[in-house]
Design an enzyme around this catalytic site. Structure first.
Site, PDB file in Angstrom:
ATOM      1  N   HIS A 184       0.833  -1.318  -0.266  1.00  0.00           N
ATOM      2  CA  HIS A 184      -0.186  -0.217   0.075  1.00  0.00           C
ATOM      3  C   HIS A 184       0.758   0.760   0.404  1.00  0.00           C
ATOM      4  O   HIS A 184       0.538   2.500   0.370  1.00  0.00           O
ATOM      5  CB  HIS A 184      -0.714  -0.085   1.368  1.00  0.00           C
ATOM      6  CG  HIS A 184      -1.852  -1.172   1.135  1.00  0.00           C
ATOM      7  ND1 HIS A 184      -3.015  -1.356   0.657  1.00  0.00           N
ATOM      8  CD2 HIS A 184      -1.938  -1.820   1.374  1.00  0.00           C
ATOM      9  CE1 HIS A 184      -3.651  -1.749   1.092  1.00  0.00           C
ATOM     10  NE2 HIS A 184      -2.583  -2.758   1.268  1.00  0.00           N
ATOM     11  N   SER A 314      15.312  18.640 -17.048  1.00  0.00           N
ATOM     12  CA  SER A 314      14.591  20.298 -16.961  1.00  0.00           C
ATOM     13  C   SER A 314      15.711  20.896 -18.076  1.00  0.00           C
ATOM     14  O   SER A 314      16.336  21.025 -18.001  1.00  0.00           O
ATOM     15  CB  SER A 314      14.099  20.439 -15.366  1.00  0.00           C
ATOM     16  OG  SER A 314      14.175  21.238 -16.136  1.00  0.00           O
ATOM     17  N   LYS A 320      19.038  18.465 -12.589  1.00  0.00           N
ATOM     18  CA  LYS A 320      17.841  18.044 -12.483  1.00  0.00           C
ATOM     19  C   LYS A 320      17.937  16.480 -13.566  1.00  0.00           C
ATOM     20  O   LYS A 320      18.363  16.855 -14.831  1.00  0.00           O
ATOM     21  CB  LYS A 320      16.650  17.991 -12.753  1.00  0.00           C
ATOM     22  CG  LYS A 320      14.996  17.369 -12.155  1.00  0.00           C
ATOM     23  CD  LYS A 320      13.736  18.366 -12.256  1.00  0.00           C
ATOM     24  CE  LYS A 320      12.670  17.352 -11.893  1.00  0.00           C
ATOM     25  NZ  LYS A 320      12.092  16.254 -12.693  1.00  0.00           N
ATOM     26  N   GLU A 327      10.326   5.379 -17.800  1.00  0.00           N
ATOM     27  CA  GLU A 327       8.895   6.225 -18.742  1.00  0.00           C
ATOM     28  C   GLU A 327       8.378   6.254 -19.941  1.00  0.00           C
ATOM     29  O   GLU A 327       7.931   6.200 -19.880  1.00  0.00           O
ATOM     30  CB  GLU A 327       9.222   8.395 -18.364  1.00  0.00           C
ATOM     31  CG  GLU A 327       9.203   8.727 -16.964  1.00  0.00           C
ATOM     32  CD  GLU A 327       9.933   9.942 -16.581  1.00  0.00           C
ATOM     33  OE1 GLU A 327       9.882  10.108 -17.986  1.00  0.00           O
ATOM     34  OE2 GLU A 327       9.998  10.178 -15.466  1.00  0.00           O
TER      35      GLU A 327
END
Length: 462
Positions: A184, A314, A320, A327
């Site tokens: 969870h 980015s 970053k 992805e």
């Protein structure tokens, strides 16, 4: 004088203008004019399958005494060139066309007729010779099965095996790392990094097993059923002979369909394979998302691993770095899952003796195979093989995990364990400290019972 841009070709409907340098003829051009729907074309593997089918048909027709040897040799020679990709620019049709794929069958017939006529020095007819003993209604279903089998065999299964082996190697290399399990998305009992990776490897292996289990149905070829499954205009031995010839040429265990009526009117085998690809996509989606979570941070996320830094993440935030490979793979998986919906809808479009969504089934099935093959390899090579483990952070989190108290349940009971866990969490103290105050267990006993690695045994039954 400049060369004319067009030539005039004729078919049963009359005259039509065809580009002067095109190898195809009137029927292909009519389909070009009728179906300006998209820029989607049949994949390379499908054209390869069509070339193999047409070459095998010529060889079998010669063997059965239906075609002269020199004409058969000419057709086979140019069909192999088509199969190898020498004339791909002449296969120009949109996949959104007549549902039987008749236009594409005629596209390959006309291209081969032009090439074979030039090679032979006399007329080779697109219908009478190239399409001898065939119909679009059995050629296109055969091409779907053959191209999908070739793509699975040549590309997908090797890629999945590579991913599986990469996962196993990484699992072995990280077996010493004990991390926090999560259910969870909440802290749970500890697991070894190797167990996480081993679970992923098992998913991939089961995906391979599922795909391989579907291949016997894919190996059954419709060729020989011709128009409606009765085999009209084909020699009674044509279906068996062409399956044997294609098996010889490809090394695949291809056989003629035991029931041409099923093979022409349904695409159940394609839907079955697509369903297995859908399951593999679901597996790779889970693996990719786990990697993204584990890589999250580096400060405010889990920060358990660091995926290879492949590109700036980015356009506005310097420094970053994003988990670009997982992805990309999740998007691959989303496309494959969507393709399965299309293949499923296409599969139910078998009206009486013919399925009438064959081109879109072929396109989506082959795209799914190709995407999963490529996605599996980049996931293995550019994400899993190269990620590093932040052992210091992991060890610190495991030691502070109040859920470790679960190991004390058999000794002190659930209620007492819950009290200790809540107090340790509220006071920011270790379980051992609180347990020493709340129980009569010694420090040595607590160290033995709460040792994280000792709590990770089990879970695999080979």
């Amino acid at each position: 004088m400049p060369e004319p841009a067009y030539r005039i070709e004729r078919d049963s409907m009359g005259e039509v203008k065809v580009p002067a340098n095109a190898l195809y003829g009137a029927q292909t051009q009519r389909a070009v004019d009728n179906f300006p729907v998209s820029d989607l074309r049949f994949p390379r593997m499908f054209i390869r399958a069509l070339g193999l089918i047409k070459g095998a048909a010529a060889a079998v027709n010669e063997d059965l005494g239906l075609m002269e040897a020199d004409m058969s040799a000419a057709i086979q020679a140019v069909a192999w060139q088509v199969a190898d990709g020498a004339y791909d620019e002449h296969f120009v049709l949109d996949i959104f066309q007549t549902g039987s794929g008749t236009s594409t069958n005629m596209n390959v017939n006309e291209v081969l007729a032009t090439l074979a006529s030039a090679k032979l020095g006399r007329k080779v007819h697109q219908n009478d010779h190239i399409n001898m003993s065939q119909s679009s209604n059995d050629v296109i279903p055969t091409a779907i099965h053959l191209s999908a089998y070739l793509a699975v065999h040549d590309d997908l299964l090797p890629a999945l095996d590579h991913l599986h082996q990469t996962l196993l190697a990484k699992a072995e290399a990280t077996d010493h790392v004990v991390t926090t399990g999560r259910t969870h998305l909440m802290d749970a009992m500890p697991v070894r990094m190797s167990q996480i990776l081993g679970g992923w490897a098992s998913q991939v292996q089961h995906g391979v097993d599922r795909i391989e289990a579907s291949l016997p149905r894919l190996a059954e070829l419709a060729q020989g059923g011709t128009a409606v499954g009765t085999g009209i205009n084909a020699h009674p031995e044509f279906g068996r002979a062409i399956a044997a010839k294609l098996a010889e040429w490809t090394g695949l265990p291809l056989v003629t369909s035991p029931n041409y009526f099923e093979s022409l009117s349904t695409q159940d085998a394609a839907v079955e394979l697509s369903g297995q690809l859908n399951t593999v996509a679901t597996s790779l989606m889970k693996i990719s998302n786990d990697l993204r979570w584990m890589n999250s941070g580096p400060i405010a996320g889990f920060g358990e691993i660091a995926l290879p830094a492949l590109q700036p993440g980015s356009s506005i935030m310097p420094g970053k770095v994003n988990p670009v490979i997982p992805e990309a793979v999740t998007m691959v998986c989303a496309q494959v899952i969507g393709n399965h919906v299309t293949v499923t809808i296409g599969g139910q479009a078998g009206n009486f003796q013919l399925n009438v969504m064959l081109p879109v089934i072929a396109y989506n099935l082959l795209q799914s195979i190709s995407l999963l093959a490529a996605g599996s390899r980049i996931l293995a090579d550019q994400a899993i093989a190269g990620f590093t483990v932040n052992e210091e952070r992991i060890n610190g989190l495991v030691g502070r995990n109040p859920i470790l108290v679960t190991a004390l349940n058999p000794v002190i009971g659930y209620e007492k364990g819950a009290k200790i866990a809540k107090r340790a969490y509220a006071e920011g103290r270790s379980l051992k400290e609180v347990a020493l105050e709340e129980t009569e267990l010694s420090g040595e006993e607590l160290d033995r019972i709460l040792a994280p690695r000792g709590l990770t045994e089990g879970g695999i039954h080979e």
